[in-house]
Motif scaffolding. Structure first.
Motif, PDB file in Angstrom:
ATOM      1  N   ASN A  28     -11.405 -24.290  18.475  1.00  8.87           N
ATOM      2  CA  ASN A  28     -12.700 -23.624  18.382  1.00  8.87           C
ATOM      3  C   ASN A  28     -12.684 -22.330  17.573  1.00  8.87           C
ATOM      4  O   ASN A  28     -13.748 -21.761  17.307  1.00  8.87           O
ATOM      5  N   LEU A  29     -11.519 -21.866  17.167  1.00 10.25           N
ATOM      6  CA  LEU A  29     -11.458 -20.635  16.382  1.00 10.25           C
ATOM      7  C   LEU A  29     -12.025 -20.853  14.981  1.00 10.25           C
ATOM      8  O   LEU A  29     -11.852 -21.933  14.403  1.00 10.25           O
ATOM      9  N   PRO A  30     -12.675 -19.849  14.395  1.00 10.34           N
ATOM     10  CA  PRO A  30     -13.146 -19.963  13.005  1.00 10.34           C
ATOM     11  C   PRO A  30     -11.982 -20.172  12.053  1.00 10.34           C
ATOM     12  O   PRO A  30     -10.863 -19.708  12.306  1.00 10.34           O
ATOM     13  N   GLN A  31     -12.221 -20.860  10.972  1.00 15.94           N
ATOM     14  CA  GLN A  31     -11.158 -21.221  10.047  1.00 15.94           C
ATOM     15  C   GLN A  31     -10.482 -20.008   9.409  1.00 15.94           C
ATOM     16  O   GLN A  31      -9.329 -20.083   8.992  1.00 15.94           O
ATOM     17  N   ASN A  32     -11.199 -18.905   9.329  1.00 12.34           N
ATOM     18  CA  ASN A  32     -10.609 -17.715   8.720  1.00 12.34           C
ATOM     19  C   ASN A  32      -9.938 -16.804   9.750  1.00 12.34           C
ATOM     20  O   ASN A  32      -9.503 -15.697   9.425  1.00 12.34           O
ATOM     21  N   ASN A  33      -9.853 -17.264  10.990  1.00 15.05           N
ATOM     22  CA  ASN A  33      -9.224 -16.473  12.040  1.00 15.05           C
ATOM     23  C   ASN A  33      -7.730 -16.307  11.756  1.00 15.05           C
ATOM     24  O   ASN A  33      -7.034 -17.266  11.429  1.00 15.05           O
ATOM     25  N   ARG A  34      -7.239 -15.086  11.895  1.00 11.02           N
ATOM     26  CA  ARG A  34      -5.845 -14.783  11.543  1.00 11.02           C
ATOM     27  C   ARG A  34      -4.845 -15.570  12.397  1.00 11.02           C
ATOM     28  O   ARG A  34      -3.828 -16.069  11.899  1.00 11.02           O
ATOM     29  N   ILE A  35      -5.129 -15.673  13.693  1.00 12.41           N
ATOM     30  CA  ILE A  35      -4.205 -16.392  14.579  1.00 12.41           C
ATOM     31  C   ILE A  35      -4.159 -17.868  14.210  1.00 12.41           C
ATOM     32  O   ILE A  35      -3.077 -18.480  14.172  1.00 12.41           O
ATOM     33  N   LEU A  36      -5.300 -18.470  13.933  1.00  9.90           N
ATOM     34  CA  LEU A  36      -5.344 -19.871  13.543  1.00  9.90           C
ATOM     35  C   LEU A  36      -4.640 -20.086  12.209  1.00  9.90           C
ATOM     36  O   LEU A  36      -3.898 -21.068  12.044  1.00  9.90           O
ATOM     37  N   LYS A  37      -4.855 -19.181  11.263  1.00  7.51           N
ATOM     38  CA  LYS A  37      -4.215 -19.317   9.951  1.00  7.51           C
ATOM     39  C   LYS A  37      -2.694 -19.262  10.082  1.00  7.51           C
ATOM     40  O   LYS A  37      -1.984 -20.041   9.444  1.00  7.51           O
TER      41      LYS A  37
END
Length: 402
Positions: A204-213
């Motif tokens: 559910n995190l936005p694609q530009n989220n640092r943790i997800l990246k």
């Protein structure tokens, strides 16, 4: 139950639920090598010379499901190997792995498995020449007690290989761990629920989220397995180090720091080599301050991997030409594709030898039987002593006293 006992039990519960590492069991011997787990390569790195014997005792302290144990048995065929872990399930898999791969059946010396916490290593009989402790100390309630227990079991002149987490390169991981814990609330300790919560967060995190990246770029390949995801994000106990706190831990052991096993990372000229003034200022720094400066300039480091030793550890200096000429050179045991002028080195990096280097190494390849000195080999090839030192520094050859 004390706090330390509760933490150790929580860690055991995690690994009984998600045994780690999740490497599949195989009916084949482990492929390739890890030079840090090869006694000859590791000892040569620490001392500059080939060990006097292969008849040694090795302890795999915190073996998990035995991926490292499998290699330690395979790469050190004359050694007596002991493995310990606090997780009964992981230890069962470790023993099954080493039996299925066939390394135990081919091994001349005993291989033993014990369900022990790291702090209980002092209960083992005797001392060990080589102790391997990968990914364990940072999960202990009191890492100082763990490393002190290992130090007590290390033979004088023995070496200890350690792997622990670094805080700067695991910053996003730490944030994710705390987020999962908050959303779990009273369900903390339910590791399957923790994995579910963590995967839902990432979904559910936005694609530009640092943790997800960071997860996608660095960890997603290994974290597709729930065991790896749980070990990274749902662990009940983790201490991440920086250079300063790392050396506090090392000092607590009473052992000598031999060196990091990735020395190229610890070269300041990677960043400041173009500035004579800054490099000059850095010369006034202690070794530890220099290490701290480097990790601050390159904060992607996710772990420290290094060797400690119990004195006296005898070292050899090959700077004198006559001493080097008298040495007996052999090829490193951790290479793939040799004999050839192009092959993989100890770090699985491609090496291309010039003709003179290749001729020298061909002679070294026969030296386990012939015992020809560096000087004798050089008399029949065009390589010079600088070339020999280059091969040695690149860990392509090892040297033995004549």
């Amino acid at each position: 139950m004390t706090d330390s006992q509760a933490i150790n039990q929580a860690v055991a519960n995690l690994y009984n639920t998600y045994p780690f590492p999740p490497d599949p069991l195989s009916d084949l011997e482990p492929p390739g090598y890890n030079w840090r787990w090869n006694w000859t390569s590791a000892y040569s790195f620490c001392t500059g010379m080939k060990p006097a014997t292969q008849d040694i005792r090795i302890l795999d302290a915190g073996c998990g499901t035995g991926s490292g144990t499998d290699y330690l048995i395979h790469l050190n065929p004359e050694a007596e190997v002991t493995a310990i872990d606090l997780s009964e399930k992981a230890l069962e898999m470790a023993e099954e792995r080493c039996n299925r791969s066939g390394v135990i059946a081919k091994h001349a010396k005993p291989v033993k498995f014990f369900n022990l916490k790291l702090e209980e290593a002092t209960n083992l009989e005797g001392e060990f020449d080589f102790i391997n402790c990968v990914g364990v100390l940072h999960h202990l309630p009191e890492p100082e007690k763990g490393i002190q227990a290992l130090a007590k079991k290390l033979k004088p002149g023995g070496i200890l290989h350690i792997f622990v987490y670094a805080e700067l390169g695991r910053w996003e991981i730490s944030l994710m761990q705390k987020a999962i814990a908050l959303l779990q609330g009273d369900k903390r300790g339910d590791y399957r629920d923790g994995v579910k919560v963590g995967r839902d967060i990432f979904a559910n995190l936005p694609q530009n989220n640092r943790i997800l990246k960071q997860e996608k770029e660095r960890w997603a390949l290994e974290n597709h397995r729930d065991e790896a995801f749980a070990d990274m994000y749902v662990h009940p106990q983790e201490i991440d180090y920086n250079v300063e706190t790392l050396f506090d831990l090392i000092d607590a052991s009473g052992l000598d720091f031999v060196g990091f096993s990735n020395p190229k990372y610890w070269q300041l000229d990677r960043f400041l080599g173009e500035s004579a003034e800054l490099m000059s200022r850095a010369k006034n720094l202690s070794d530890r301050a220099l290490y701290r400066l480097i990790e601050l300039l390159d904060p992607n480091l996710t772990h420290y991997e290094f060797f400690l030793a119990k004195p006296p550890l005898e070292k050899e200096d090959w700077s004198r030409d006559q001493k080097l000429k008298a040495a007996i050179p052999e090829c490193s045991p951790c290479m793939q594709g040799f004999p050839s002028q192009s092959f993989l080195d100890f770090e699985y990096q491609m090496v291309h030898l010039c003709d003179d280097e290749y001729q020298f190494m061909l002679a070294c390849d026969k030296n386990s039987e012939q015992q020809i000195s560096v000087g004798e080999i050089l008399a029949n090839c065009e390589l010079d002593l600088a070339g020999v030192r280059s091969l040695f520094n690149r860990q392509l050859i090892i040297l033995k006293r004549n």
